[in-house]
Design an enzyme around this catalytic site. Structure first.
Site, PDB file in Angstrom:
ATOM      1  N   LYS A 252      59.306 -56.111  14.562  1.00 19.06           N
ATOM      2  CA  LYS A 252      60.616 -56.768  14.471  1.00 19.06           C
ATOM      3  C   LYS A 252      61.394 -56.598  15.777  1.00 19.06           C
ATOM      4  CE  LYS A 252      62.804 -56.094  10.621  1.00 19.06           C
ATOM      5  NZ  LYS A 252      62.668 -57.336   9.845  1.00 19.06           N
TER       6      LYS A 252
ATOM      7  N   ARG B 151      67.635 -52.093   9.703  1.00 17.81           N
ATOM      8  CA  ARG B 151      66.352 -52.512   9.129  1.00 17.81           C
ATOM      9  C   ARG B 151      65.200 -51.741   9.765  1.00 17.81           C
ATOM     10  NH1 ARG B 151      66.820 -57.963   6.919  1.00 17.81           N
ATOM     11  NH2 ARG B 151      68.810 -58.912   7.453  1.00 17.81           N
TER      12      ARG B 151
ATOM     13  N   GLY C 131      58.855 -55.757   2.734  1.00 15.53           N
ATOM     14  CA  GLY C 131      59.488 -55.183   1.557  1.00 15.53           C
ATOM     15  C   GLY C 131      59.145 -53.736   1.266  1.00 15.53           C
TER      16      GLY C 131
ATOM     17  N   MET D  37      59.684 -50.978   3.175  1.00 17.29           N
ATOM     18  CA  MET D  37      60.646 -49.980   3.634  1.00 17.29           C
ATOM     19  C   MET D  37      62.069 -50.486   3.404  1.00 17.29           C
ATOM     20  SD  MET D  37      58.747 -48.492   7.012  1.00 17.29           S
ATOM     21  CE  MET D  37      58.278 -50.094   7.625  1.00 17.29           C
TER      22      MET D  37
ATOM     23  N   ARG E  70      57.911 -63.366  13.274  1.00 19.87           N
ATOM     24  CA  ARG E  70      56.700 -62.551  13.283  1.00 19.87           C
ATOM     25  C   ARG E  70      55.526 -63.454  12.954  1.00 19.87           C
ATOM     26  NH1 ARG E  70      58.239 -58.974   7.912  1.00 19.87           N
ATOM     27  NH2 ARG E  70      58.287 -60.676   6.406  1.00 19.87           N
TER      28      ARG E  70
ATOM     29  N   HIS F 124      59.031 -61.885  -3.197  1.00 15.39           N
ATOM     30  CA  HIS F 124      58.174 -60.733  -2.941  1.00 15.39           C
ATOM     31  C   HIS F 124      56.786 -60.942  -3.540  1.00 15.39           C
ATOM     32  CE1 HIS F 124      56.443 -56.757  -4.011  1.00 15.39           C
ATOM     33  NE2 HIS F 124      56.869 -56.428  -2.804  1.00 15.39           N
TER      34      HIS F 124
ATOM     35  N   ARG G 178      15.360 -54.977  -4.685  1.00 12.32           N
ATOM     36  CA  ARG G 178      15.183 -53.760  -5.487  1.00 12.32           C
ATOM     37  C   ARG G 178      14.276 -54.092  -6.660  1.00 12.32           C
ATOM     38  NH1 ARG G 178      21.543 -53.530  -4.578  1.00 12.32           N
ATOM     39  NH2 ARG G 178      21.075 -55.710  -4.988  1.00 12.32           N
TER      40      ARG G 178
ATOM     41  N   ARG H 144      11.694 -53.317  -1.470  1.00 12.92           N
ATOM     42  CA  ARG H 144      11.641 -51.872  -1.683  1.00 12.92           C
ATOM     43  C   ARG H 144      10.774 -51.586  -2.900  1.00 12.92           C
ATOM     44  NH1 ARG H 144      17.135 -48.748  -2.905  1.00 12.92           N
ATOM     45  NH2 ARG H 144      16.802 -49.636  -4.971  1.00 12.92           N
TER      46      ARG H 144
ATOM     47  N   GLU I 243      17.428 -42.524   3.980  1.00 12.65           N
ATOM     48  CA  GLU I 243      18.519 -42.184   3.059  1.00 12.65           C
ATOM     49  C   GLU I 243      18.632 -40.674   2.848  1.00 12.65           C
ATOM     50  OE1 GLU I 243      17.488 -43.987  -0.798  1.00 12.65           O
ATOM     51  OE2 GLU I 243      15.455 -44.190  -0.002  1.00 12.65           O
TER      52      GLU I 243
ATOM     53  N   SER J 152      15.300 -49.107   7.427  1.00  9.62           N
ATOM     54  CA  SER J 152      16.456 -49.709   6.771  1.00  9.62           C
ATOM     55  C   SER J 152      17.310 -48.560   6.255  1.00  9.62           C
ATOM     56  CB  SER J 152      16.023 -50.614   5.617  1.00  9.62           C
ATOM     57  OG  SER J 152      17.155 -51.162   4.973  1.00  9.62           O
TER      58      SER J 152
ATOM     59  N   GLY K  28      19.635 -46.833   4.039  1.00  5.94           N
ATOM     60  CA  GLY K  28      20.246 -46.947   2.714  1.00  5.94           C
ATOM     61  C   GLY K  28      21.543 -46.160   2.730  1.00  5.94           C
ATOM     62  N   THR K  29      22.604 -46.790   3.222  1.00  9.53           N
ATOM     63  CA  THR K  29      23.830 -46.049   3.512  1.00  9.53           C
ATOM     64  C   THR K  29      24.504 -45.495   2.268  1.00  9.53           C
ATOM     65  OG1 THR K  29      25.005 -48.172   3.606  1.00  9.53           O
ATOM     66  CG2 THR K  29      24.297 -47.191   5.699  1.00  9.53           C
ATOM     67  N   ASN K  30      24.281 -46.108   1.107  1.00 10.59           N
ATOM     68  CA  ASN K  30      24.869 -45.549  -0.122  1.00 10.59           C
ATOM     69  C   ASN K  30      24.295 -44.161  -0.395  1.00 10.59           C
ATOM     70  OD1 ASN K  30      26.175 -47.986  -0.382  1.00 10.59           O
ATOM     71  ND2 ASN K  30      24.799 -48.785  -1.950  1.00 10.59           N
ATOM     72  N   ASP K  31      22.955 -44.082  -0.418  1.00  9.83           N
ATOM     73  CA  ASP K  31      22.319 -42.792  -0.701  1.00  9.83           C
ATOM     74  C   ASP K  31      22.433 -41.831   0.477  1.00  9.83           C
ATOM     75  OD1 ASP K  31      21.706 -43.246  -3.281  1.00  9.83           O
ATOM     76  OD2 ASP K  31      19.557 -43.578  -3.005  1.00  9.83           O
TER      77      ASP K  31
ATOM     78  N   CYS L 176      21.128 -51.607   4.522  1.00  9.51           N
ATOM     79  CA  CYS L 176      21.047 -52.415   3.303  1.00  9.51           C
ATOM     80  C   CYS L 176      21.968 -51.905   2.199  1.00  9.51           C
ATOM     81  CB  CYS L 176      19.619 -52.481   2.784  1.00  9.51           C
ATOM     82  SG  CYS L 176      18.902 -50.862   2.427  1.00  9.51           S
TER      83      CYS L 176
ATOM     84  N   TYR M  65      20.190 -55.922  12.170  1.00  6.46           N
ATOM     85  CA  TYR M  65      20.771 -56.725  11.096  1.00  6.46           C
ATOM     86  C   TYR M  65      21.550 -55.839  10.134  1.00  6.46           C
ATOM     87  CZ  TYR M  65      17.067 -54.996   8.005  1.00  6.46           C
ATOM     88  OH  TYR M  65      16.245 -54.190   7.262  1.00  6.46           O
TER      89      TYR M  65
END
Length: 888
Positions: free
Chosen positions: A26, A96, A105, A107, A352, A468, A574, A630, A758, A777, A779-782, A844, A864
């Protein structure tokens, strides 16, 4: 001496647009407009650095701040010809907030500051309007008491409503100056009772109280929630803007409004907004009075009988249009502006970059490229990748029957269905319990931010297109219908009524945010076609991105959706999901419960043609694109019969007593299956399972190649490898099956064998594993589970405490933890490449559809990312933005 205060006004400013980090959005934009010669009420900005110092020093201010504020007030006095606290012609100010990122809205704001029992009389004389002066004073008392003294807003509203009812008034505009004087007496009495002292009369005390309240609001609950939802660091702080008041409520030649230089819902290049004659800014967004259209064209389209600004104040309107066009060209983006007309004189209060729906963002970006305002590369950066999810939101099926309950304003596009809830707390609780809800309110306020986030959509009975609810819903990508005035809500009874029909809490409704309709029941939905502006922008994105984007898919339906969204292959199929199919689960259970290898192979022979058909379908749909399959991953007990009926079915199929099956199932049960007998460990114990699967893969590849004419090269992924010898064991058997199939068919097979990384041990020993693996590959979850020692299924019970407490900045299951999990990925990539320079690397887990995680993958140089089909467009755009950023 550190400069804590920057002034603006009268065609000059000490700041500029590029100083947003110091002056907040602002303040920086007020300075920029002043430098451009645009009419801006003079004022000054207290920097974000003061906010940082405020919290670092137990809410104390820097020593030099007070004198710098005094100097800035003196400059305002010279420009306006009015003095702060003057008993003859007082300078009144607004106070303000203004963070560097827009937080609409969230603050606090105080208006009309400087009024007291004496200056209100002076204002009445100067304005020549006693009613206006006392109305302004009561507004100030109410706002200051709420924001600074922390008294409840509704307590003042009750006094006002009781007064109106007692005196036979309906609207606030019915009250006279004497009425407002009487209300003010009651307001001040309320303050004295609550605080034990009178309402503050000293303007400087009022000013410093308001400055402290605005800095304090940086850490209020709604601001903290908003920052968490929008990934805004708490360390940024807010600036405070003190600005001379101009009044839109000084009679019929005065007005106030909010506008966008283009339509924030559709992206159409047309002025969009609302205004009110003889009103202050909060009146426009509060929805207590129905706002009027800015343009005559919009008024006609809305079938409104209220005159437009274009008609009521043509000179001010013409100047306003010219300023909006100038600001859009200057900033090269759509502008969200607030303005006031005081007795015919136009003042710009704010500009803005405007929030918009993703559909509108796409149209604006593509249009602005065509207009020469921005380049196609800049257009790519204009779209929030996560926001593309909005385009995938369902719309109501055009063939569906609509049973309309009520009609309102089409405040935010898309359709949503859910149970009715009337409070944000209900919305949050229901969503946590897995139920979809629509939040229904008379009007929303910043305190509803958590409930709006939890809901599928929002419905309000008050408020316009710039209320709002509308602005926040559009920013969140939530469908919203606002201003449905025919609906009467009874919060106590938990009901809403329209046209003699009553719906209660828990009933299902559907809202159409594109048409403004509220419909009874769950209405069938359909998904939109992604073409036009979307296709053009995604084409630009595909031209610049380096990483490929694949999809996680194991059914023909998912694979087709993935291809339609631009997936360049399957990064994770899977196979266990195929095992749960109703037509094959009995054979799976026979295999698991078999006592001998011969019995297992007999059951697996039944599964072979089913698996082969699965893979043929996927290969044909992907038409030569890579498909990573897999092999079986979860522990076997997950497939076992649980009910008496299921046990009886398997018992009959196998000719084995039910009691024996129960004993076998109990023996297979695992206490910690995530770390148990699963993945490659199954192949070590029962190699025949993987042998059947790879045979099905190879036979399917040969068949699909004949059908499509494309060369099919399957990528076979072995899960949960932590020891090179495990992968060697499985690879030997895969190669043996490949030779058998090749000898039998006379077809030479091309295939790749790799593993899912993993486990931390796999990452650490990646150089060894890469001697055998042709691809990794992640396995970012595990990998997140095993690195943190967290169960994804159980962590939801306590992770929120970590996020709220700042112990974790992000949920590690949503965004990759760069410091820990990310280091594992970097280590594995580096060591894998050292052994096999051309090793193919990808992820993956669902992180593949998270823009921040995609950006990380670009820095590591992965080949990838793979994600769920509906997140493929998000990953494509995020990969393009990451590539552009990485080049800088």
């Amino acid at each position: 001496m550190t400069k804590w205060v920057y002034t603006f006004g009268d065609g000059a400013a000490e700041g500029a647009a590029e100083m947003k980090a110091l002056l907040g959005g602002k303040g920086a934009n007020l300075a920029e407009m002043s430098n451009l010669g645009i009419p801006v009420p003079p004022g000054f900005t207290i920097t974000t650095e003061v906010c940082t110092a405020f919290y670092a020093n137990e809410r104390a201010y820097p020593a030099e701040l007070a004198s710098q504020v005094d100097d800035a007030l003196a400059l305002m006095s010279r420009i306006t010809g009015k003095n702060f606290g003057d008993e003859a012609d007082p300078l009144l100010v607004s106070v303000r907030s203004g963070a560097r990122a827009s937080m609409p809205g969230m603050m606090d704001t105080v208006l009309n500051l400087g009024l007291n029992d004496v200056t209100v009389e002076a204002l009445a004389k100067v304005a020549g309007d006693e009613r206006f002066a006392y109305d302004s004073y009561r507004r100030f008392i109410q706002m200051y008491s709420n924001v600074v003294l922390d008294l409840e807003h509704h307590d003042f509203e009750e006094i006002l409503e009781d007064y109106k009812e007692h005196n036979g008034y309906v609207l606030d505009t019915d009250l006279t100056a004497d009425d407002w004087k009487a209300v003010i007496v009651s307001y001040k009495a309320l303050v004295e009772r609550a605080m034990g002292k009178p309402f503050p009369q000293d303007p400087r005390q009022q000013l410093w109280g308001s400055i402290g309240a605005v800095f304090g609001s940086w850490m209020n609950a709604r601001a903290v929630t908003y920052r968490r939802l929008h990934d805004i660091p708490a360390s940024w702080g807010t600036a405070v803007n003190v600005q001379a008041m101009v009044f839109g409520n000084m009679g019929e030649t005065s007005a106030t409004g909010v506008a966008f230089s283009r339509n924030p819902s559709t992206g159409e290049k047309a002025l969009y907004g609302e205004f009110l004659v003889n009103a202050q800014g909060e009146d426009v967004v509060a929805g207590i009075r129905t706002p009027q259209n800015l343009t005559e064209a919009a008024r006609i389209q809305a079938e409104s009988d209220k005159p437009s600004l274009e008609t009521v104040m043509p000179a001010a309107y013409a100047e306003f249009v010219a300023i909006c066009e100038r600001l859009e060209k200057h900033y090269r983006d759509m502008q969200d502006v607030e303005f006031t007309v005081e007795r015919g004189k136009l003042w710009m209060l704010q500009c803005r970059i405007g929030k918009r729906t993703t559909k509108a963002a796409l149209k604006m970006a593509v249009d602005m490229v065509a207009e020469g305002l921005i380049t196609s590369t800049e257009a790519i950066g204009r779209i929030d990748p996560a926001g593309l999810d909005q385009l995938l939101h369902p719309t109501i099926d055009p063939k569906a029957e609509r049973k309309q309950f009520a009609h309102g304003l089409p405040a935010s596009p898309g359709a949503a269905c859910g149970e009715i809830v009337f409070t944000s707390e209900e919305a949050e609780a229901a969503t946590q319990a897995g139920r979809k809800v629509v939040l229904v309110r008379v009007e929303t306020s910043p305190e509803d931010i958590h409930g709006m986030h939890a809901s599928e959509g929002i419905l309000t009975t008050r408020g316009g297109m710039t209320s709002h609810a509308a602005v926040v819903a559009r920013g969140m990508g939530k469908p919203c219908v606002s201003g449905a005035g025919a609906i009467r809500i009874d919060y106590a009874a938990g009901t809403m009524t329209a046209e003699g029909v009553t719906l209660k809490r828990g009933d299902k409704i559907t809202i159409d945010g594109s048409a403004g309709q509220v419909l009874i029941g769950a209405v069938p939905m359909s998904r939109p076609e992604l073409s036009g502006d979307f296709a053009k922008l995604m084409g630009w994105a595909d031209d610049v991105r380096r990483m490929k984007v694949r999809a996680n898919a194991e059914t023909p339906a998912d694979a087709k959706v993935a291809r339609s969204f631009g997936a360049e292959g399957i990064g994770l199929c899977r196979t266990e999901h195929m095992f749960f199919d109703e037509g094959r689960i009995v054979a799976v259970r026979e295999m698991i419960l078999a006592d001998t290898e011969a019995e297992r192979r007999e059951a697996l022979a039944k599964l072979l043609p089913m698996q082969r058909k699965d893979f043929v379908d996927l290969f044909e749909i992907m038409h030569g694109l890579p498909v990573t399959i897999r092999l079986l991953d979860p522990p076997l007990h997950e497939f076992l019969p649980k009910t008496e009926a299921e046990i009886a079915e398997v018992s009959a199929a196998m000719g084995v007593p039910a009691a024996k099956l129960k004993d076998r199932a109990e023996a297979l049960h695992e206490f910690n299956p995530m770390l148990g007998h699963r993945g490659v460990r199954l192949a070590i114990s029962f190699p025949e399972i993987y042998e059947m699967q790879v045979r099905a893969i190879f036979e399917a590849a040969i068949q699909a190649a004949k059908e499509t004419g494309e060369h099919v090269v399957p990528e076979i992924m072995v899960p949960l490898v932590g020891i090179k010898a495990e992968l060697d064991f499985v690879k030997t058997r895969i190669d043996a099956v490949a030779k058998e199939v090749a000898d039998k068919t006379g077809v030479t097979l091309d295939y790749h064998v790799g593993t899912m990384i993993e486990l931390p041990r796999a990452a650490i020993t990646a150089d060894k594993i890469a001697e055998t693996a042709e691809f990794f590959s992640f396995g970012t979850n595990d990998l997140t589970q095993t690195t943190f020692g967290l169960s994804r299924d159980d962590a939801s019970k306590f992770l929120n405490y970590y996020l709220k407490g700042g112990i974790l900045e992000h949920d590690p299951f949503v965004t990759i933890d760069k410091e820990g999990v990310g280091s594992m990925i970097e280590l594995a990539a580096e060591r894998g490449r050292k052994t096999r320079p051309n090793i193919k690397l990808g992820i993956c887990g669902e992180h593949g559809g998270d823009p921040a995680s995609v950006k990380f993958c670009e820095t590591v140089g992965l080949d990838y990312v793979s994600c769920s089909p509906f997140r493929v467009p998000i990953a494509r755009l995020a990969a393009a933005q990451a590539a552009l950023e990485h080049k800088k």
